[in-house]
Enzyme design. Sequence first.
Site, PDB file in Angstrom:
ATOM      1  N   ASN A  96      42.191  35.817  33.021  1.00 31.68           N
ATOM      2  CA  ASN A  96      41.986  34.923  34.168  1.00 31.68           C
ATOM      3  C   ASN A  96      41.009  33.785  33.846  1.00 31.68           C
ATOM      4  O   ASN A  96      39.928  33.675  34.400  1.00 31.68           O
ATOM      5  CB  ASN A  96      41.498  35.705  35.385  1.00 31.68           C
ATOM      6  N   ASP A 306      35.398  46.725  36.275  1.00 30.83           N
ATOM      7  CA  ASP A 306      36.121  45.581  36.832  1.00 30.83           C
ATOM      8  C   ASP A 306      35.174  44.381  36.946  1.00 30.83           C
ATOM      9  O   ASP A 306      35.181  43.642  37.938  1.00 30.83           O
ATOM     10  CB  ASP A 306      36.746  45.920  38.187  1.00 30.83           C
TER      11      ASP A 306
END
Length: 418
Positions: A96, A306
Site C-alpha cells: 500500500n 497489522d
Amino acid sequence: MNILIKSATIIDSKSEFHNTTQDLLIENGVITKISKSIKNPKNYEEIKLDNLHISQGWFDSSVSFGEPGYEERETIENGLKTAAYSGFTSVAVNANTNPIIDSNSNITFLNSKANNNAVNLLPIGALTTGSKGEYLAELFDMSTAGAVAFYDYKKPISNPNLMKIALQYASNFDGLVCSFPQENKISGQGVMNENITSTRLGLKGIPALAEELQVARDLFLLEYTGGKLHIPTISTETSVDLIREAKKKKLDVTCSVAIHNLYFTDDVLTDFDTNYKVLPPLRTQTDIDALIEAVKDGTIDMVTTDHNPIDIEEKKIEFDHANYGSIGLESAFGALQSIFTTKKTIDVLTKGKARFSVEQSPINEGSSANMTLFNPDTKYTFSKKDMVSRSKNSIFENETLKGKAYGIISNNQVVLNS
C-alpha cells in the site's frame, strides 16, 4: 560479529536447550557454543541484560511502512529500525504505497532498500494491478523477484471470478494469495462494528456479516480451485468457525488476527478516539473470546501487529473521516503477554514463518544466530516515548503492558534499543 551472551533463558521448543539458562558464544553470525558458563579469552563483546530471555527471531506477516510515496508516515530505514527495536527479525511488508508494489521492478526496489539490514524485509506484491481489483498483477514476475505473497492491502476482491483465477494461477508456482475478509456492499459506509455501541454513538456500523460472507466465499473458491489462501486479520467468532471447518476439510488455508482485535472491544470508542479506528473494526467480547481460543488451539495460525503508520493530519480529524490503522510493532510483545503465557506469545510470534517462506533457525550449536532478546516481566505504561515509528498513531497508548524486547541478533548484526 563475535559476541558472548551471558545468562540467557532460552525459549525455543525446537531447541535442546529450551527452558534453560545458558551462555551463548556467537562467532561470525553462527552459534558455536551453548553452555552453562563460557569464558571469554578473546575478549569478545559481552551482552548482559536484566532477566534476559532469547527466542528465535519474531516474524510479522502484515506490516506497512510508507516508502515509496508516503515517507511522511514512515520510511523503510526507520521502519526496519522500529521492527528491530521491537524484536522482529523478519517483516512481510504490504504493497500500500505510491506507486503500489505491483511489478518485478517495485519488488526489486523494496529489496534494494533493505539490503544489508539486520531485519529481513519480505515484500508482499499487490494481487491486482494498482490494487484496483480489476486485473491480476504480474504475480509470477514478482515471485521471481522475491515476493512472498500477493495481497491488495485492506481492499477486498469483489469479483469472485478474479479470485478464482488468482488461486488457480498462483498454484502453478506455489504462490500464496491473500484476501481481505470484507464484503464492501454489506459494510457500506460503516466506520466501526455494528452493535449497540455504534447505535449509541450514532456511528454507521460494519456488520460481522460483511466479514463472514467474504470468508465463506473465499473458502468455497479455495475448495473448488485448490491453491494456497491466507486470510489476514479475521475478527469475528463465525469467521473462526468457518476456517476451523475448512481446515477439517484439509483445505490449504491459514489466517491471522491483529493483536488489537484480541485486546480491545468496541466499547473503547465512546470518546471517538480515532486511534481506535481500525479495519477490521474492534468487535465484541464474545468475538475476542473466540479469537483467543482459536489462537490457542491453532485455528488462527499467527498474530500480526497489522502495523500501519498514519500521519497526524489523517488521524486528528472527525471520526467518520479519519483513516483506518494503528502502529503496532513497538507494543506487540507487551500486549500479547497481557493475554497469553510467554511460551504461547513466542509461539504465535514465530509460527507464521513457514507460511511466508521464512527460514527457521532453532537456537542450537551450529545454527545461524537469528534471535530476539527480551525481558518478559517488565511492566510499564506504553507511551509516545516507547514509539520509534515516525507516526504516533498507536491504539495501545496509555495501556499497561507486560514485557519488552531488548532487540535482535540477525544477519550477523546486533541491534539493541538500550
